[in-house]
Design a protein around this motif. Sequence first.
Motif, PDB file in Angstrom:
ATOM      1  N   VAL A   1       0.850  -1.189   0.000  1.00  0.00           N
ATOM      2  CA  VAL A   1       0.000   0.000   0.000  1.00  0.00           C
ATOM      3  C   VAL A   1       0.887   1.241   0.000  1.00  0.00           C
ATOM      4  N   ASN A   2       0.622   2.129  -0.932  1.00  0.00           N
ATOM      5  CA  ASN A   2       1.344   3.398  -1.018  1.00  0.00           C
ATOM      6  C   ASN A   2       0.393   4.530  -0.659  1.00  0.00           C
ATOM      7  N   ALA A   3       0.627   5.152   0.490  1.00  0.00           N
ATOM      8  CA  ALA A   3      -0.181   6.300   0.898  1.00  0.00           C
ATOM      9  C   ALA A   3       0.351   7.560   0.216  1.00  0.00           C
ATOM     10  N   ILE A   4      -0.497   8.227  -0.544  1.00  0.00           N
ATOM     11  CA  ILE A   4      -0.112   9.477  -1.198  1.00  0.00           C
ATOM     12  C   ILE A   4      -0.492  10.611  -0.255  1.00  0.00           C
ATOM     13  N   LEU A   5       0.488  11.086   0.502  1.00  0.00           N
ATOM     14  CA  LEU A   5       0.246  12.066   1.561  1.00  0.00           C
ATOM     15  C   LEU A   5       0.880  13.408   1.174  1.00  0.00           C
ATOM     16  N   GLU A   6       0.218  14.102   0.289  1.00  0.00           N
ATOM     17  CA  GLU A   6       0.726  15.388  -0.174  1.00  0.00           C
ATOM     18  C   GLU A   6       0.615  16.429   0.946  1.00  0.00           C
ATOM     19  N   PRO A   7       1.720  17.016   1.389  1.00  0.00           N
ATOM     20  CA  PRO A   7       1.681  17.930   2.538  1.00  0.00           C
ATOM     21  C   PRO A   7       0.703  19.093   2.386  1.00  0.00           C
ATOM     22  N   ALA A   8       0.636  19.682   1.198  1.00  0.00           N
ATOM     23  CA  ALA A   8      -0.231  20.850   1.013  1.00  0.00           C
ATOM     24  C   ALA A   8      -1.712  20.506   1.129  1.00  0.00           C
ATOM     25  N   LEU A   9      -2.043  19.230   1.006  1.00  0.00           N
ATOM     26  CA  LEU A   9      -3.432  18.796   1.097  1.00  0.00           C
ATOM     27  C   LEU A   9      -3.795  18.281   2.485  1.00  0.00           C
TER      28      LEU A   9
END
Length: 244
Positions: free
Chosen positions: A67-75
């Motif tokens: 599982v790859n969590a896409i954790l974009e800081p700006a969001l």
Amino acid sequence: MMALNYIEQIEEIIKRVKATQMDAINEASLLIKEAIKNDRLIHIFGCGHSQMYAEEVFYRAGGLVAVNAILEPALSLRPEATKSTWFERLDGYAKKILDSEETEKGDVIIIASTSGRNSVPIEMALEAKEKGLKVIALTSNEFTNDVTSRHASGKKLIDIADVILDNCGVSGDAVIEVEGFATKFGPTSSVIGFMILQSIIAQTISSLVEEGVEPSVWVSSNLDKGDDINKEHVKKYKSRVKCL
């Protein structure tokens, strides 16, 4: 007692999920199972509070390793929550985010957006389809049907997804009302969304084992054996999963 009222409303929503969403949960599980069998990744993405869904199933004891969590800081809600609201409506941003991730045709992406109307989750779904990923939406059908799209295409997340998981929440998410107070409170999307995602993962792991496939599963690092097992998982996936 309002606390009990809230719990009882959650129980009613769980009953609706069981009555209406099991086919979609099974479809999502089948997509994820095939991806795992073919050594593909499961990506998960959301904006604002919906980032919690990615955090819930990533690097989680008892959960899938691929599982790859896409954790974009700006969001995220850090450091200024109001900025996440602005960024999730920004056209063109999702493409840049997804282009920075390791994706391949045959991967699956779960995109969480309770309203399903904002530009970034919609664009993320469109970009993912262009790259050959299967798209699973976690949303509220009632909420989505009550609002207009904020994306230039006029589409909503449900118009793009291969599988739609309805959290059976209401428009606006909150379910509690008190006489003399105009604003509803008591959101339901998080607790129900977590339950739906974990039910899919449980079904996926069980189905893989039944087919003779041994999926990589995280073990609690607070068990004596956990660190050694998880170290091997990290070694295998670190080059493909950014947050590892």
